[in-house]
Design a protein around this motif. Structure first.
Motif, mmCIF file in Angstrom:
data_model
loop_
_atom_site.group_PDB
_atom_site.id
_atom_site.type_symbol
_atom_site.label_atom_id
_atom_site.label_comp_id
_atom_site.label_asym_id
_atom_site.label_seq_id
_atom_site.Cartn_x
_atom_site.Cartn_y
_atom_site.Cartn_z
ATOM 1 N N UNK A 20 0.835 -1.215 0.000
ATOM 2 C CA UNK A 20 0.000 0.000 0.000
ATOM 3 C C UNK A 20 0.863 1.256 0.000
ATOM 4 N N UNK A 21 1.944 1.246 0.790
ATOM 5 C CA UNK A 21 2.786 2.456 0.865
ATOM 6 C C UNK A 21 3.622 2.654 -0.399
ATOM 7 N N UNK A 22 4.058 1.546 -1.014
ATOM 8 C CA UNK A 22 4.804 1.682 -2.276
ATOM 9 C C UNK A 22 3.860 2.225 -3.359
ATOM 10 N N UNK A 23 2.627 1.731 -3.383
ATOM 11 C CA UNK A 23 1.649 2.243 -4.368
ATOM 12 C C UNK A 23 1.403 3.739 -4.136
ATOM 13 N N UNK A 24 1.275 4.118 -2.864
ATOM 14 C CA UNK A 24 1.041 5.544 -2.550
ATOM 15 C C UNK A 24 2.217 6.392 -3.043
ATOM 16 N N UNK B 127 4.225 5.707 -5.558
ATOM 17 C CA UNK B 127 4.167 5.799 -7.034
ATOM 18 C C UNK B 127 3.079 6.796 -7.431
ATOM 19 N N UNK B 128 1.923 6.733 -6.750
ATOM 20 C CA UNK B 128 0.850 7.701 -7.035
ATOM 21 C C UNK B 128 1.309 9.129 -6.749
ATOM 22 N N UNK B 129 2.056 9.313 -5.658
ATOM 23 C CA UNK B 129 2.564 10.661 -5.316
ATOM 24 C C UNK B 129 3.404 11.197 -6.474
ATOM 25 N N UNK B 130 4.304 10.338 -6.991
ATOM 26 C CA UNK B 130 5.180 10.785 -8.090
ATOM 27 C C UNK B 130 4.330 11.167 -9.304
ATOM 28 N N UNK B 131 3.357 10.305 -9.624
ATOM 29 C CA UNK B 131 2.527 10.528 -10.810
ATOM 30 C C UNK B 131 1.690 11.805 -10.676
ATOM 31 N N UNK B 132 1.235 12.083 -9.449
ATOM 32 C CA UNK B 132 0.404 13.276 -9.235
ATOM 33 C C UNK B 132 1.238 14.553 -9.180
ATOM 34 N N UNK B 133 2.433 14.469 -8.552
ATOM 35 C CA UNK B 133 3.208 15.702 -8.330
ATOM 36 C C UNK B 133 4.188 15.992 -9.456
ATOM 37 N N UNK B 134 4.705 14.944 -10.107
ATOM 38 C CA UNK B 134 5.782 15.169 -11.076
ATOM 39 C C UNK B 134 5.344 14.801 -12.486
ATOM 40 N N UNK B 135 5.448 13.540 -12.858
ATOM 41 C CA UNK B 135 5.085 13.179 -14.227
ATOM 42 C C UNK B 135 4.077 12.041 -14.223
ATOM 43 N N UNK B 136 3.110 12.153 -15.111
ATOM 44 C CA UNK B 136 2.078 11.134 -15.267
ATOM 45 C C UNK B 136 2.714 9.774 -15.571
#
Ligand SMILES: C[S@@+](CC[C@H](N)C(=O)[O-])C[C@H]1O[C@@H](n2cnc3c(N)ncnc32)[C@H](O)[C@@H]1O
Length: 277
Positions: A44-48, A50-59
């Motif tokens: 769950x934390x690794x997914x979060x 990855x989602x953080x990166x996708x939301x804040x930096x690059x899709x």
């Protein structure tokens, strides 16, 4: 995506939404997070992260939390012992769905990915999430890996749950390959395919919705994958893998998701019968 061949390189061309270095950047982002030690062993934390990166930096073109949670619900309802995905990318769906398969008593998650660089990134993130022993990442084109698994390694006589998420033009050929390999069984097999808003998957949806008679007619004018046609028909079923099995009967529906600025659909399909002409 055609590889760029120079004297030293066989690297796929970068696109505006992927393969431009963002996937390795993701690794650096994850491994430089101050909470790295907390991530270890936590899907769950690794997914979060990855989602953080996708939301804040690059899709990143992964399944994401909304569709992902829904598919995890289907996994919980179906409880496959082995699940296969076509298209692994950086390992997001493998981490999310392998965790769900494991939590529901399953034994293995097979992630088929053609790009060795993406498979390497996925391997690192799957390991970080504590799923290394549960997930097998197979590098190579999905059709070759499926034939290797099913025909050569004789790992399974039926497939229980397949997540289809590689390139849309491969959805139908790989579905027909599974049909031809005789591993889609009524009452056993479930298929879930992402990206149904894209026009490349229309032929996949049309095949799933056609009657056996219509599919037998369609097969009179179509040819399967040329490289598969060169192989012998599957001796057990007598079907040519490239032309599929038009006699299978599917129950299928598209679930639409509102993802903020865009909508997307996931095709959920069950094999419910087989016609005997
Ligand atoms: C949309 S991404 C997959 C996203 C991933 N399922 C997730 O949700 O985290 C598509 C992936 O399919 C891979 N792919 C494309 N063609 C393939 C093939 N023939 N066999 C296996 N993988 C393929 C691409 O390299 C890419 O990594």
């Amino acid at each position: 995506m055609s590889p760029r061949r120079t004297a030293h390189k066989f690297v796929p061309e970068p696109l505006s939404w992927c393969l431009d270095g963002r996937e390795t950047d993701l690794l650096h982002y994850v491994f430089s997070r101050p909470d790295l030690e907390d991530l270890r062993g936590s899907p769950a934390k690794v997914l979060r992260a990855i989602d953080d990166y996708s939301e804040k930096y690059k899709y990143l073109m992964n399944i994401g939390p909304t569709k992902g949670e829904n598919i995890s619900g289907l996994i919980a309802a179906n409880k496959p012992s082995v699940m296969i995905e076509l298209g692994g990318y950086v390992g997001y769906s493998a981490i999310r769905f392998a965790d769900a398969v494991r939590a529901n008593g399953g034994k293995k998650y097979l992630s088929l990915e053609v790009n060795p660089e993406m498979a390497a990134i996925s391997t690192i993130l799957v390991e970080l999430a504590g799923l290394r022993d549960f997930v097998r990442i197979m590098i190579g084109p999905s059709d070759e890996s499926l034939v290797r698994l099913i025909r050569d390694e004789k790992k399974m006589s039926s497939v229980e749950f397949v997540f289809i998420d590689h390139w849309q033009e491969l959805y139908l050929p790989d579905l027909q390959l599974l049909e031809g390999l005789d591993v889609l069984k009524p009452g056993v097999s479930t298929l879930v395919a992402d990206n149904m808003r894209l026009s490349g998957s229309l032929d996949y949806q049309a095949w799933l919705r056609a009657s056996p008679e219509e599919k037998r007619e369609m097969n009179k004018t179509r040819v399967g994958r040329s490289k598969l046609k060169r192989k012998q028909p599957d001796s057990a079923s007598g079907h040519w893998p490239g032309l599929g099995n038009p006699n299978l009967i599917y129950e299928t529906s598209t679930k639409i998701f509102d993802l903020g600025s865009v909508q997307d659909g996931v095709e959920i399909t069950k094999v419910v019968g087989e016609d005997s002409p």
